[in-house]
Scaffold this motif. Sequence first.
Motif, PDB file in Angstrom:
ATOM      1  N   ILE A 172       0.799  -1.405  -0.175  1.00  0.00           N
ATOM      2  CA  ILE A 172       0.068  -0.111   0.038  1.00  0.00           C
ATOM      3  C   ILE A 172       0.840   0.765  -0.275  1.00  0.00           C
ATOM      4  O   ILE A 172       0.392   2.605  -0.337  1.00  0.00           O
ATOM      5  CB  ILE A 172      -1.108  -0.301   0.718  1.00  0.00           C
ATOM      6  N   VAL A 264      -7.871   0.180  -1.835  1.00  0.00           N
ATOM      7  CA  VAL A 264      -6.719   1.345  -0.835  1.00  0.00           C
ATOM      8  C   VAL A 264      -6.743   2.524  -2.275  1.00  0.00           C
ATOM      9  O   VAL A 264      -5.214   3.138  -1.993  1.00  0.00           O
ATOM     10  CB  VAL A 264      -5.928   0.688  -0.495  1.00  0.00           C
TER      11      VAL A 264
ATOM     12  N   THR B 387      -0.020  -5.956   7.475  1.00  0.00           N
ATOM     13  CA  THR B 387      -0.760  -4.758   6.905  1.00  0.00           C
ATOM     14  C   THR B 387      -1.411  -4.195   6.604  1.00  0.00           C
ATOM     15  O   THR B 387      -1.907  -3.097   6.285  1.00  0.00           O
ATOM     16  CB  THR B 387       0.892  -4.492   6.583  1.00  0.00           C
ATOM     17  N   ILE B 388      -1.881  -5.233   5.419  1.00  0.00           N
ATOM     18  CA  ILE B 388      -2.633  -4.775   4.185  1.00  0.00           C
ATOM     19  C   ILE B 388      -3.917  -4.582   4.606  1.00  0.00           C
ATOM     20  O   ILE B 388      -5.000  -3.689   4.072  1.00  0.00           O
ATOM     21  CB  ILE B 388      -1.785  -6.236   2.945  1.00  0.00           C
ATOM     22  N   ILE B 389      -4.432  -5.835   5.399  1.00  0.00           N
ATOM     23  CA  ILE B 389      -5.816  -6.056   5.673  1.00  0.00           C
ATOM     24  C   ILE B 389      -6.044  -4.834   6.576  1.00  0.00           C
ATOM     25  O   ILE B 389      -7.282  -3.908   6.737  1.00  0.00           O
ATOM     26  CB  ILE B 389      -6.655  -7.403   6.185  1.00  0.00           C
ATOM     27  N   ALA B 391      -5.450  -2.225   6.140  1.00  0.00           N
ATOM     28  CA  ALA B 391      -5.622  -0.267   5.536  1.00  0.00           C
ATOM     29  C   ALA B 391      -7.487  -0.615   5.094  1.00  0.00           C
ATOM     30  O   ALA B 391      -7.899   0.446   4.411  1.00  0.00           O
ATOM     31  CB  ALA B 391      -5.226  -0.577   4.085  1.00  0.00           C
ATOM     32  N   VAL B 392      -7.736  -1.657   5.280  1.00  0.00           N
ATOM     33  CA  VAL B 392      -9.070  -1.487   4.580  1.00  0.00           C
ATOM     34  C   VAL B 392     -10.212  -1.502   5.937  1.00  0.00           C
ATOM     35  O   VAL B 392     -11.165  -1.572   6.272  1.00  0.00           O
ATOM     36  CB  VAL B 392      -9.710  -2.761   4.105  1.00  0.00           C
ATOM     37  N   GLY B 398      -1.245  -0.944   9.428  1.00  0.00           N
ATOM     38  CA  GLY B 398      -1.828  -0.468   7.943  1.00  0.00           C
ATOM     39  C   GLY B 398      -3.080   0.580   8.104  1.00  0.00           C
ATOM     40  O   GLY B 398      -2.463   1.178   6.513  1.00  0.00           O
ATOM     41  N   LEU B 401      -0.617   3.250   8.935  1.00  0.00           N
ATOM     42  CA  LEU B 401       0.186   4.726   7.273  1.00  0.00           C
ATOM     43  C   LEU B 401      -0.641   4.642   6.161  1.00  0.00           C
ATOM     44  O   LEU B 401      -0.553   5.441   5.903  1.00  0.00           O
ATOM     45  CB  LEU B 401       0.355   2.594   6.415  1.00  0.00           C
ATOM     46  N   LEU B 402      -2.133   4.080   5.685  1.00  0.00           N
ATOM     47  CA  LEU B 402      -2.997   4.532   5.189  1.00  0.00           C
ATOM     48  C   LEU B 402      -3.237   6.624   6.191  1.00  0.00           C
ATOM     49  O   LEU B 402      -3.190   7.266   4.740  1.00  0.00           O
ATOM     50  CB  LEU B 402      -4.462   4.229   5.368  1.00  0.00           C
ATOM     51  N   MET B 405      -0.157   8.447   4.881  1.00  0.00           N
ATOM     52  CA  MET B 405       0.200   8.626   2.993  1.00  0.00           C
ATOM     53  C   MET B 405      -0.845   9.779   3.146  1.00  0.00           C
ATOM     54  O   MET B 405      -0.745  10.629   1.955  1.00  0.00           O
ATOM     55  CB  MET B 405       0.086   7.493   2.798  1.00  0.00           C
ATOM     56  N   ASN B 408      -0.423  13.387   2.875  1.00  0.00           N
ATOM     57  CA  ASN B 408       0.641  13.231   2.117  1.00  0.00           C
ATOM     58  C   ASN B 408       1.620  14.890   2.681  1.00  0.00           C
ATOM     59  O   ASN B 408       2.975  15.011   1.637  1.00  0.00           O
ATOM     60  CB  ASN B 408      -0.124  14.186   0.530  1.00  0.00           C
ATOM     61  N   TRP B 411       5.179  12.273   4.817  1.00  0.00           N
ATOM     62  CA  TRP B 411       6.351  10.653   4.453  1.00  0.00           C
ATOM     63  C   TRP B 411       7.708  10.599   5.213  1.00  0.00           C
ATOM     64  O   TRP B 411       7.810   9.397   5.034  1.00  0.00           O
ATOM     65  CB  TRP B 411       6.090  11.503   2.822  1.00  0.00           C
ATOM     66  N   VAL B 414       5.811   7.885   7.534  1.00  0.00           N
ATOM     67  CA  VAL B 414       5.258   6.664   6.358  1.00  0.00           C
ATOM     68  C   VAL B 414       6.444   5.833   6.133  1.00  0.00           C
ATOM     69  O   VAL B 414       7.319   4.567   6.154  1.00  0.00           O
ATOM     70  CB  VAL B 414       5.232   6.958   5.547  1.00  0.00           C
ATOM     71  N   VAL B 418       7.737   2.322   7.627  1.00  0.00           N
ATOM     72  CA  VAL B 418       7.615   1.260   6.414  1.00  0.00           C
ATOM     73  C   VAL B 418       9.568   0.638   6.941  1.00  0.00           C
ATOM     74  O   VAL B 418       9.629  -0.685   7.519  1.00  0.00           O
ATOM     75  CB  VAL B 418       7.983   1.129   5.357  1.00  0.00           C
TER      76      VAL B 418
END
Lengths: 323, 445
Positions: A172, A264, B387-389, B391-392, B398, B401-402, B405, B408, B411, B414, B418
């Motif tokens: 992501i 996303v 990490t990815i799930i 984000a939802v 995650g 992180l979202l 980001m 903007n 970073w 971020v 990471v």
Amino acid sequence: MADLSEPNGLSPSSALLLRHYRSQVFIRRIYSVIGVVLVLVALGAAMNFANAANSGKFFERIPYMFDFLKNFVPNDPLEIFRAMFDLESPYYDGSQKFDYTSERHYIAGGLYIPNFIYQLIITVNIAIVSTIIGGGLAFLLCFFAATNLVGAGPVRWIVRRIMEVFRAFPEIVIAGLLTAVLSIGPIAAIAAVSLHTIGALGKLFFEVVENADMKPEEGLRSVGANWLERVRFAIVPQVMPNFVSYALLRTEINVRASTIIGAVGGGGIGEVFRLSIGRDHAAKTYAIIILLLITIVCIDQFSGWLRRRLVGNQSFELGRGAA
Amino acid sequence: MSAISHAERSRLEKKYPEVFQQNFLQRWGLPVGLGITLVYLVFCWFFFNVGPALQNGKWDRAAIYVQDWYSWRAQPRLRFEDGKVVPQWSSRGQYPADADIDWLTPHDDGSMTATFDSDDRLEITTNRVDVYIDGVAYPVTITPEAAVAPADLPGAMVQDREKVLVNFGFAGQAEIRSNQVYVQRRFLGWANFLYDPRSPLWGNDLFSSIGLIFSGERVNPDKSNAQMVLDEWLGNRAWQHGDILAKLMQTLVMAFVGTLFATLVAFPLAFIAARNITLNGTANWLMKRTFDFLRSIDMLIWALFFTRGFGPGPIPGIAAIFFTDTGALGKVYAEALENVDDKQREGMKSVGASPAAVNRYGVVPQVLPVFVSQSLYFWESNTRSATIIGAVGAGGIGLKLLEAMGTNSDWDKVAYMVLLILFVVFLFDNISTAIRSRLIGPSSH
């Protein structure tokens, strides 16, 4: 089973053996118990932590688990198929919830592709393109990571670390950085999934290369072939079936990955899915879930069939391999 | 490789006809396959509008984002108030109120100097800003309506309607307006990483912090220095270390608990799904289809579903991992069970053991290492996918992180997350590989 409890009447050496056996069993059991207790303690602490960190508490929320499904009952089962194929809905009330026809993608005249199927095509294409790009690069890199082809030099070390970083780097973040630059769309998803694919496939590939039979390589070496020729004619023909099999497996995983990246901000069906769930569009959500299920099952079956033909039944793990 | 004679060639051709007379597919399969792939990629280039998207991409922005990963920006607004230049800091609290800043020097007459480089600086007064670029001064006149630059501007300066933009490259940029100068000054490294400016320990670097822990007076008489350093570091408002570490912990917990539960549930169910152990075909079939169902609904969909049920946090993540992995592990376990050596079971049966004992002593010892190794493998891969799930909406790093980001501008945060994720993933990879190789030998994996 033989009764081992009475050592009386055994010869001294047998008794010694038995005592030793028992002490070994005892130590083993102690270790097992300690291990189980440790795991249980960790589990308890972890669950406690998870429950405390969650916004809804587990036992309070359990009775409401299926409220979500209740809210999501579409007015009529046919509605799901109307949503799927962008047909006009009798419930259309001017709101987006039942507005299906405006989302059609017209190709020529009255011929159109329903929006969700179009989005699904985008997602599947993202997966295929990123498997091709990532797999191609992994193919080029993997020979430099194999001990039997390059020895244990710095090249191998660097290539392996690069693959590890690509594999572990959160997709992501790459997608997010690129969407910030290119605005929302599939390119960010392609880049993110491709990079991950390089790392994941690269690892599987170089392990296959390391297990290859080195006799053809020796044969070519003996007639003076250079490194490139040896790789091309001795290694590649051996490993190709396995490579293709792994690439197919990866295509499957990448379809899921590109769906998630879509959710996303990477475009495709993941994005419309997230939106329709967020806006409580019941029929649309069901339509997407059904489409996703059909796609994933189809790809599963097709690639499973192809892989069986390529490498036979052996070496058939479920292949979340380095997912 | 040297050429061979004609006679030798025809002899070889006669001896190995299958090598020299391949059918069409064998001979042209590779180039045709490559050609099709290439055509497909070209098609996708147009299908996804790659060309226009790359052209319209804001690549200069990308460079700035990447600079943000490893650098820090101080962003004061220098406001013109009653003939004086007054710095105003953003809410992130980049400097304490009365800090002595070496690149921003106020003068007694109310003017201010902002230094970017030895030859690049701004001399700011309320009615005129002198921009020095490579040692040459360009006076910008400030009127109540606008900031007006002189006629002969260098490339680094732009008149944008009523404001003047100055770009000093990496060192920063400035935006001169009629009522303020907005300065961005960039420095290498992550500033305030240890303590934020409101902390009493602000200004201490790593070594002085370590020194503080082992010696020195108590900064705060109520707490030991070690406690103080830890509290202040975790409570850093700019970097939110405490929050980020808690979210990372959530991700790890999601992977651990989810995989463990999946293992515990899949273990008995796999015995039902295995054809050689449960002889009832209907039960096998039902169990296997259940596994397929759990597996084919993606982790993302499970996560969204459970997020609606439990609200955002680690519980939906655990549940999502648990559901998908029960399907996946169940399938793998059942396959392992179907491949067991029957001799040991027969041995157990021959001495009259009960069905439970047959499985316990005849089957489990054979498959246990495979089971544990597969579960460890899934644990390892779930650490990555958790990490990815997140984000939802399933909690964990995650989501963090979202968020970072989305703004903007964070970073650097971020990049920090990471690095943390990479570190943790490597750590857990190595732990699980070490346990696996002790269980089933180093050769297989």
